[in-house]
Design a protein around this motif. Structure first.
Motif: not given
Length: 149
Positions: A79-100
């Motif tokens: 089936g086709p893929r559906h894009g589900i949002g996007g969020s800005l990343a904080d690239c500081d080498g640490r682990e972060h959570t994302w939610r789209n």
């Protein structure tokens, strides 16, 4: 004179090998830096109106341009893929959570098995054009559950 050539080649090989080891040393040190990664939570939600929410974690190092965590979902293998949002990343080498969160036409997805692709990517300017640079990507089987109000 032909007896000297193999001896010189042997010395040249030793010097070349030593030089390669020295060149490889900075790469080995760089490998100790935190790795870039993205994960996808094993469950996401889908609402009656088609709103889908996905989440996970990411880790990335500094980018040259803004970095985004994007996600897409599909419910059937072909089936086709559906894009589900996007969020800005904080690239500081640490682990972060994302939610789209994103909305697809109602009844596109129903609770059950699905496949999510999450990507940490930046658009780096190169020759006047923004070209994608991928920090991390992951395909993950998930379960979509009915969203509660």
């Amino acid at each position: 004179m032909s007896g000297l050539l193999p001896k010189h080649l042997k010395s040249l090989g030793t010097v070349t090998g030593a030089a390669l080891l020295l060149l490889a040393a900075p790469a080995a040190v760089g490998a100790a830096e935190p790795s870039e990664s993205v994960t996808v939570a094993p469950t996401g939600t889908v609402a009656d109106d088609g709103t889908v929410t996905l989440s996970g974690t990411y880790r990335c190092t500094a980018g040259l341009a803004p970095v985004l965590v994007s996600s897409s979902v599909r419910q059937t293998p072909d089936g086709p893929r559906h894009g589900i949002g996007g969020s800005l990343a904080d690239c500081d080498g640490r682990e972060h959570t994302w939610r789209n969160t994103g909305q697809v036409p109602a009844s596109t997805f129903e609770p059950g098995a699905a496949q999510v692709e999450a990507t940490v990517m930046e658009l780096r300017p190169q020759g006047g054009l923004p070209l994608p640079h991928f920090h991390a990507s992951r395909d993950q089987d998930v379960t979509l559950t009915a969203a509660t109000d």
